[in-house]
Enzyme design. Structure first.
Site, PDB file in Angstrom:
ATOM      1  N   CYS A  86      -3.271  -0.265  -2.331  1.00 12.49           N
ATOM      2  CA  CYS A  86      -4.420   0.131  -1.507  1.00 12.49           C
ATOM      3  C   CYS A  86      -5.391   1.000  -2.312  1.00 12.49           C
ATOM      4  CB  CYS A  86      -3.921   0.813  -0.226  1.00 12.49           C
ATOM      5  SG  CYS A  86      -5.176   0.912   1.071  1.00 12.49           S
ATOM      6  N   HIS A 194       0.475  -2.747   2.084  1.00 14.69           N
ATOM      7  CA  HIS A 194       1.393  -1.641   1.799  1.00 14.69           C
ATOM      8  C   HIS A 194       2.848  -2.103   1.876  1.00 14.69           C
ATOM      9  CE1 HIS A 194      -1.363   1.907   1.904  1.00 14.69           C
ATOM     10  NE2 HIS A 194      -2.118   1.084   2.600  1.00 14.69           N
ATOM     11  N   GLU A 196       5.427  -0.587   0.942  1.00 11.76           N
ATOM     12  CA  GLU A 196       6.305   0.544   1.287  1.00 11.76           C
ATOM     13  C   GLU A 196       6.383   0.767   2.793  1.00 11.76           C
ATOM     14  OE1 GLU A 196       3.258   0.848   0.337  1.00 11.76           O
ATOM     15  OE2 GLU A 196       2.297   2.641   1.162  1.00 11.76           O
TER      16      GLU A 196
END
Lengths: 223, 83
Positions: A86, A194, A196
Site C-alpha cells: 500500500c 494488504h 497482512e
C-alpha cells in the site's frame, strides 16, 4: 534466522499488523525507525501501509527522502527481498525502486474492502510459490491506488512477467488491472492489497498467508 | 537577491484527472455552460535567493522536477515574479 525489518516512518500505521503476521508464520520481525541507515542485519524488508510523512505533497514523495531509503536501495540492489504494501508500494515507486506511479482512484473515493486478485506471475519473492491464475481475496484500503505508467513501461512489465497481481474487478482505475508489480529481478515487490490483513479465515480471508510465506522463504534463500 | 516564484503542478495530458472531471461535471448545475478541459492541480509559492531571475527560475525548475512533481504523472510549470 535473521529478522525481517519492518520500516516505520512517521505516519506508518500497519507496521504492527505486519510484524504480527510474519510472527504467525514463524518469522521474526523487528520494527526499524526511518532514521536508521544500516539495514545489514535484516534479510528482508517490508515497507508497511499508512500515511508516511502525512502523505503530504504526494503519497511517498517525502518518505523517499527518509534517511533509511539509501539502505533500502542498497538492499534492493543486492537482491534482498523488499516488499512495499500500500503506502509502502507508493514509497517504492516515488523512490524509483519500482517503475510507474500510483495516482488517485478514478472514483475519487477511499476504498476499504476485500477484493479478488489473480496471481499473474510467479516471478517474484511474493508469488514464487503460488500458481499463476490463483485467485485470492485480500483487503484494499487506499485513496491513491490506481497504478499508472507509460506505454513502454507497461509493455516491459507485461513481457517481463513483472505484473504479479491483477484485480479481477478493477476497483480504482489501475492500468491493466494492476494490483502489484515486481522489479525485473523479482526481489522488489509492491502491491496495494494488504496480505497482512488476510491471515485468518475467521477474520474474512487467509489468502495473504501464502504470499507472505513465500516472502519469508525468499528472505532465507536470499542470504 | 530574493525572487518570488510559483510552481503549478497538474496531471499530465493523457493521465486521468478525476478531480478535474468531477469539477467539470458539477458546473452545469451551477449554470456554467461551455466550460471544458478542467484540470485540477497544486500551486506552490516560495522565494529563492539567487544572483538573478534566470538562476532563481533554474533552481525552482530543479526542485519542481525532483520534489514538487512526479514526472511519471505530473507536469510542473514555473512562474516568476509573483510578489
Amino acid at each position: 534466522m535473521r529478522p525481517v525489518g519492518v520500516l516505520v516512518f512517521p505516519g506508518s500505521n500497519c507496521e504492527h499488523d505486519v510484524v504480527r503476521a510474519l510472527g504467525d508464520l514463524g518469522a521474526p520481525a523487528e520494527l526499524v525507525w526511518h532514521a536508521q541507515t544500516d539495514l545489514s542485519g535484516y534479510d528482508g524488508l517490508v515497507l508497511p501501509g499508512g500515511f508516511a510523512h502525512g502523505d503530504y505533497l504526494r503519497p511517498g514523495a517525502l518518505a523517499r527522502f527518509s534517511p533509511v531509503m539509501g539502505a533500502v536501495a542498497e538492499a534492493a540492489a543486492q537482491g534482498r527481498p523488499v516488499l512495499g504494501i500500500c503506502n509502502g508500494f507508493q514509497i517504492l515507486t516515488e523512490a524509483g525502486l519500482l517503475p510507474g506511479a500510483l495516482r488517485q482512484n478514478t472514483g475519487l473515493t477511499f476504498i476499504s474492502r476485500p477484493v479478488t486478485v489473480r496471481v499473474a506471475s510467479s516471478q517474484s519473492v511474493l508469488t514464487r510459490t503460488t500458481a499463476v491464475g490463483t485467485r485470492l481475496v485480500i483487503p484494499i484500503n487506499h485513496f491513491s491506488g490506481a497504478y499508472t505508467c507509460d506505454d513502454a513501461t507497461y509493455a516491459r512489465l507485461v513481457e517481463g512477467g513483472q505484473v504479479v497481481l491483477t484485480y479481477e474487478d478493477n476497483p480504482n482505475g489501475s492500468r491493466g488491472d494492476i494490483a502489484g508489480i515486481a522489479s525485473a529481478a523479482g526481489n522488489v515487490v509492491g502491491l496495494m492489497p494488504h496480505p497482512e490483513r488476510a491471515m485468518s479465515s475467521l477474520l474474512g480471508s487467509a489468502d495473504g498467508r501464502g504470499l507472505l510465506q513465500s516472502f519469508v522463504e525468499s528472505t532465507v534463500l536470499a542470504r | 537577491m530574493e525572487f518570488a516564484l510559483q510552481v503549478d503542478v497538474t496531471l499530465r495530458e493523457g493521465i486521468a484527472d478525476p478531480a478535474g472531471a468531477t469539477i467539470e461535471r458539477a458546473l452545469p448545475a451551477l449554470g456554467f455552460s461551455g466550460v471544458h478541459r478542467v484540470r485540477a492541480g497544486k500551486t506552490f509559492l516560495f522565494t529563492v535567493e539567487a544572483p538573478d531571475a534566470a538562476a532563481a527560475r533554474a533552481i525552482a525548475a530543479d526542485l519542481a522536477a525532483r520534489l514538487l512533481s512526479n514526472p511519471v504523472i505530473e507536469d510542473a510549470r514555473v512562474r516568476g515574479d509573483v510578489s
